[in-house]
Design a protein around this motif. Structure first.
Motif, short mmCIF file in Angstrom:
data_model
loop_
_atom_site.label_atom_id
_atom_site.label_comp_id
_atom_site.label_asym_id
_atom_site.label_seq_id
_atom_site.Cartn_x
_atom_site.Cartn_y
_atom_site.Cartn_z
N MET A 138 57.05 44.04 60.14
CA MET A 138 56.57 43.46 61.35
C MET A 138 57.38 42.19 61.73
SD MET A 138 54.53 45.70 62.41
CE MET A 138 55.61 46.83 61.75
N ALA A 139 58.00 41.51 60.86
CA ALA A 139 58.79 40.34 61.02
C ALA A 139 60.12 41.01 61.49
CB ALA A 139 58.79 39.56 60.26
N MET A 140 60.72 40.58 62.88
CA MET A 140 61.73 41.06 63.27
C MET A 140 63.15 40.81 62.41
SD MET A 140 62.65 41.30 67.25
CE MET A 140 60.79 41.20 67.90
N ASN A 141 62.99 39.85 61.49
CA ASN A 141 64.10 39.39 60.58
C ASN A 141 64.12 40.34 59.56
OD1 ASN A 141 61.91 38.53 59.29
ND2 ASN A 141 62.55 36.22 59.14
N THR A 146 58.91 35.19 66.93
CA THR A 146 58.68 36.14 65.89
C THR A 146 58.53 37.44 66.62
OG1 THR A 146 57.34 34.44 64.65
CG2 THR A 146 56.75 36.73 64.27
N ASP A 147 57.61 37.53 67.68
CA ASP A 147 57.32 38.76 68.27
C ASP A 147 58.11 39.27 69.28
OD1 ASP A 147 55.57 39.70 66.28
OD2 ASP A 147 54.02 38.49 67.02
N ALA A 153 65.31 35.58 66.43
CA ALA A 153 64.08 36.27 65.84
C ALA A 153 64.02 35.98 64.44
CB ALA A 153 64.23 37.78 66.15
N THR A 154 64.16 34.88 63.87
CA THR A 154 63.94 34.62 62.60
C THR A 154 62.37 34.15 62.17
OG1 THR A 154 64.94 32.24 63.02
CG2 THR A 154 66.24 34.20 61.88
N ALA A 155 61.46 35.08 62.67
CA ALA A 155 60.05 34.95 62.51
C ALA A 155 59.41 33.38 62.90
CB ALA A 155 59.76 35.50 61.19
N LYS A 215 49.22 43.65 67.41
CA LYS A 215 50.08 43.91 66.20
C LYS A 215 50.02 42.88 65.08
CE LYS A 215 53.94 43.01 65.04
NZ LYS A 215 55.31 42.21 65.10
N THR A 216 50.34 41.57 65.46
CA THR A 216 50.59 40.85 64.54
C THR A 216 49.17 40.22 64.06
OG1 THR A 216 52.63 39.93 65.31
CG2 THR A 216 51.49 38.13 64.20
N PHE A 273 58.60 34.53 56.63
CA PHE A 273 58.69 35.85 56.07
C PHE A 273 60.08 36.05 55.98
CE2 PHE A 273 54.33 38.26 56.76
CZ PHE A 273 53.90 37.42 56.14
N ASN A 316 63.30 32.93 55.23
CA ASN A 316 64.00 32.26 56.22
C ASN A 316 63.81 30.86 56.27
OD1 ASN A 316 65.08 34.95 58.68
ND2 ASN A 316 65.49 34.74 56.45
#
Lengths: 84, 357, 418
Positions: B136-139, C115-116, C169-171, C205-206, C397, C400
């Motif tokens: 769910m995390a895009m990384n 993140t999303d 997009a590093t959360a 979702k999150t 998550f 990172n």
């Protein structure tokens, strides 16, 4: 409702599937993390699948107790039914 | 900026695993084979695409730590494994370590939508699969690759649509130039999925053939590279086309990149466009026609062979250049265009005869 | 159009404009007041249907009139996260006393952390696909759901072209990554200005994912508290206008703070749990990059999610670097929730406001500090303080990590609002 009749076969099958074990590898006291290489997500997955398939609610704080099959059955024995 | 050099590269493509099959197919101008995509929510059993044939994450990577892992993460992790050749990274205890910059479009759209679907359809809205929560995390793709190979340098995921490969290359060379990593793996990845196919066809036409895959290059500083330099990254420049004027913005971007590289259009041995769908692609081809002679435009393989590969396109373009035989010292460029507006250009000096692929 | 030329000497980078959207206020003035007052923005989530979730609480942005705040991009064409990013960028631009023409005359950088991205739009698409089938996928769905659309929304809203734009997009560390990218772009002279930060919108979702992992607090987020039970998801945006010191002084701009440096690294260890030694290493990288000694740091704006694991690990990492007497360490997520990709950007803005206005924002909802988190968390009420250097943490998550150092800029003008 508490003091459930626990479907041991179903619970075993769920755990064996999630931890990707042969059926005879899982004993009542073999430890998910130490003996079967599970991580914290594995325990959550077990909790989640049991909740879904047996229609119960396991409090989040019981997560840390789910270390082996015996402990899972113990937690299940007193778990609440899911609200319809 | 001190220049960065590409000293190795690898890929997972519809032609197979590793750079060999991709390089050979690109040199031979062989269109990627079409095969059935994965069975999943909204998939049409009859649909085909230029997918990595039979790719299953857990078959490719083994069972340890891969439960629930999504396809884009699998494609990326296999590419990183191939690139590192099974050996661990060199000198990982050094201060800066090995970085990884991955370009994506939106990650696993299929994975996100199926997760939400589970929430909407479950007896409880939290009946979502826990094993898929790390996705769910895009990384996930970049960080899971780092976990598998203990890559402790800067680890970044950049989302830039069809520019993703170029933007990742640019960020990677900056990490080197700014002294933030010893070496960086850079590239981009795209997964095929049923929902991505629906999204893409609704936007770009029912006839769009989709592709997927991942290409990663190993980037080192020219002065300290331990591997044999295959190409030097001379310049990367990107910007945004205002009001549909892709041609004007791309011409400016190519001009800026060539100026930074200290060269001009006449010196370009090969120019590879990104083959964007629709008017963006038409304008991109027009700019290439205006700036470069036909020979330069025909010297490297077209990424159209791979279908519409979205975020992976830029990395495939680099692969096309790195695969092409010719004398060392050739100047080559790739351009990238996204129908949403971003345009860019990267200029390379190819340092080998290309046969190493 | 003037391409910025690489600088012979690294330039000093300063923050001259802030845009903030959060559950405790929109705009830098409301946000400042909220931080000073220790306001807590928790409420029932109304962005999506929360029926059946074990908890329905979170940190939602209220009073956001997209149509009024946005001049060019149309709210009906874009998702909520993009609207947040674009609106906060405009706020930062106004706050810096700049206009679009100034930006257009110089090459710039737009980097938005998330993140999303527009997962909220994918949630809606999923609902439509369940009821309509494939007809749910329309010609605009691809653009609306593209993650790169966040940065592009800022570019479109301000009608820019000579600008490098990307979405990072590093959360949950993405905001600090974006600030780092902007810092390097200005420092090296590659860009004359940078609009950087982060944005995220609440989505099913999150929310479902965090709830499934058991990471959601039942009532409030209580960072570093003995009784902490998790995070509360939030939404918002934090955008920072960065330029060179030379540029800011030449135009007589008010400077919030100087960006002194940053560090990024990867735990390469566990998908969801942070690793102490690696976080400590990231802090050291940032201090070294900023040429700051640990004893010079007055305040740490922690990642501080309020989950048992994060907080204990983070404080252990801080103590690994700072020893037994770490600086005051606060968790603003108690007030604004975990705003995901916006979190470290809003944390950086809070840090800059602490420097500029001479106060330490509190760790709200606090009852008793966990012995495993032995730091002064500045419980519940802000305190006046001479804050010169702040460390702002972002841990995500995937391991990172990104840490940014901000410092007081002793402007020749010497006029600081106190």
């Amino acid at each position: 409702m508490t003091a459930n009749t626990v479907d041991v076969t179903t619970v075993r099958a769920i755990i064996v599937d999630i931890l990707e074990l042969e059926d005879d590898e899982l004993t009542a006291t073999s430890l998910f993390i130490e003996d079967h290489g599970a991580d914290s997500l594995g325990a959550i997955e077990i909790l989640s699948r049991i909740e879904k398939e047996l229609g119960v609610v396991i409090p989040q704080e019981d997560l840390v107790k789910l270390v082996n099959l015996e402990a899972v059955l113990g937690v299940l024995a007193t778990a609440e039914r899911r609200q319809p | 900026m001190s220049t960065a050099v590409i000293t190795d590269w690898s890929a997972v493509s519809p032609y197979g695993t590793g750079r060999g099959p991709l390089a050979a197919a690109l040199r031979a101008r062989t269109a990627a084979p079409e095969s059935a995509g994965p069975e999943e929510w909204t998939s049409d059993p009859a649909a085909t695409a230029r997918v990595v044939p039979g790719f299953e994450v857990r078959d490719a990577l083994g069972k340890a730590g891969t439960r629930g892992m999504d396809r884009i993460t699998g494609l990326t992790a296999v590419t990183v494994r191939e690139l590192l050749g099974g050996a661990g990274p060199v000198g990982e205890d050094d201060e800066l370590g090995t970085g990884l910059v991955l370009g994506v479009a939106s990650g696993s759209v299929q994975g996100f939508m199926e997760f939400t679907k589970a929430s909407l359809e479950g007896d409880s809205p939290i009946d979502v699969p826990p094993s898929k929560t790390p996705n769910m995390a895009m990384n996930r793709a970049a960080s899971a690759s780092a976990i598998r190979h203990r890559l402790k340098g800067p680890n970044s995921t950049v989302a830039a649509g069809r520019l993703a490969g170029l933007v990742a290359l640019d960020q990677a060379r900056r990490l080197l130039a700014d002294g933030r990593a010893e070496r960086v793996l850079a590239g981009s990845a795209e997964e095929y999925s049923a929902t991505r196919a629906h999204l893409t066809r609704a936007a770009h036409g029912a006839g769009t053939v989709l592709g997927e895959g991942c290409v990663m290059v190993l980037l080192e500083s020219a002065g300290t590279a331990t591997g044999t330099p295959l190409a030097e990254v001379l310049a990367v420049h990107h910007r945004v086309a205002p009001d549909g004027d892709f041609a004007g913005a791309l011409t400016a971007a190519v001009g800026a990149a060539l100026a930074e590289a200290g060269t001009g259009p006449a010196d370009v041995w090969a120019a590879v466009p990104s083959e964007a769908p629709g008017t963006a692609g038409d304008q991109e081809r027009r700019v290439h026609g205006e700036l470069f002679p036909a020979e330069a435009r025909g010297r490297a393989a077209s990424v159209a062979l791979l279908g519409e590969t979205a975020a992976a396109t830029g990395a495939y373009q680099l692969a096309a250049l790195l695969s092409e035989p010719g004398a060392p010292g050739r100047i080559a460029l790739v351009t990238a265009v996204d129908p949403d507006g971003p345009v860019g250009c990267a200029v390379l000096r190819l340092l080998t005869d290309g046969a190493a692929g | 159009m003037s391409a910025a030329r690489p600088a012979a000497q690294p330039r000093r980078v300063v923050l001259t404009g802030c845009g903030a959207l959060s559950s405790i206020g929109n705009g830098v003035e409301e946000f400042t007041e909220g931080l000073k007052a220790g306001r807590v923005g928790t409420g029932d989530i109304g962005v999506f249907d929360t029926t059946g979730f074990p908890s329905t609480r979170g940190h939602q942005v209220h009073g956001f009139d997209a149509a009024a705040r946005l001049h060019r991009i149309r709210p009906e064409d874009t998702g909520r996260a993009t609207q947040f990013a674009a609106a906060a960028a405009r706020m930062a631009l106004d706050d810096a006393g700049l206009d679009e023409e100034w930006l257009r005359a110089r090459r710039g950088t737009v980097v938005i952390g998330t993140t999303d991205g527009e997962v909220g739009e994918l949630d809606l698409l999923t609902e439509s696909a369940l009821s309509l089938g494939l007809a749910a996928f329309t010609g605009t769905s691809l653009s609306r759901t593209a993650t790169g659309g966040l940065a592009l929304g800022v570019v479109r809203e301000l009608a820019l072209s000579d600008v490098e734009s990307s979405t990072v997009a590093t959360a949950c560390a993405a905001g600090n990554y974006a600030i780092g990218a902007g810092f390097d772009a200005i420092r090296t002279g590659r860009s004359a200005w940078a609009l950087v930060g982060g944005a995220d919108a609440l989505n099913r979702k999150t929310f479902a994912g965090f709830a499934r992992l058991g990471l959601v607090a039942p009532d409030e987020c209580r960072p570093f508290d003995t009784g902490r039970l998790g995070l509360l998801t939030g939404e918002g945006a934090g955008l920072l206008l960065l330029e060179s010191e030379e540029s800011a002084l030449a135009r007589g701009a008010e400077i919030y703070a100087e960006v002194l440096g940053y560090g990024v690294n990867c735990d390469a260890s566990h998908p969801t749990a942070p690793e102490r030694d690696s976080v400590a290493r990231c802090i050291r990288l940032a201090l070294e990059n900023a040429s700051v000694k640990p004893e010079e740091v007055d305040l740490i704006s922690a990642h501080g999610t309020g989950t048992p694991t994060n907080d204990a690990t983070e404080i252990a990492a801080i103590r690994e670097v700072y020893g037994d007497r770490p600086p005051r360490t606060v968790g603003v997520k108690a007030m604004i929730g975990h705003t995901m990709g916006a979190a470290s950007a809003l944390g950086a803005i809070a840090s800059a406001l602490a420097i500029r206005h001479g106060f330490v924002p509190p760790t709200a909802n606090h009852r008793a500090t966990d012995p495993d988190c032995p730091v002064d968390v500045v419980p519940n009420a802000s305190v006046p303080a001479d804050v010169r250097i702040v460390q702002n943490n972002g841990l995500a998550f995937g391991g990172n990590n990104a840490v940014v150092l901000l410092g007081r800029h002793d402007s020749p003008r010497g006029e600081y609002a106190r």
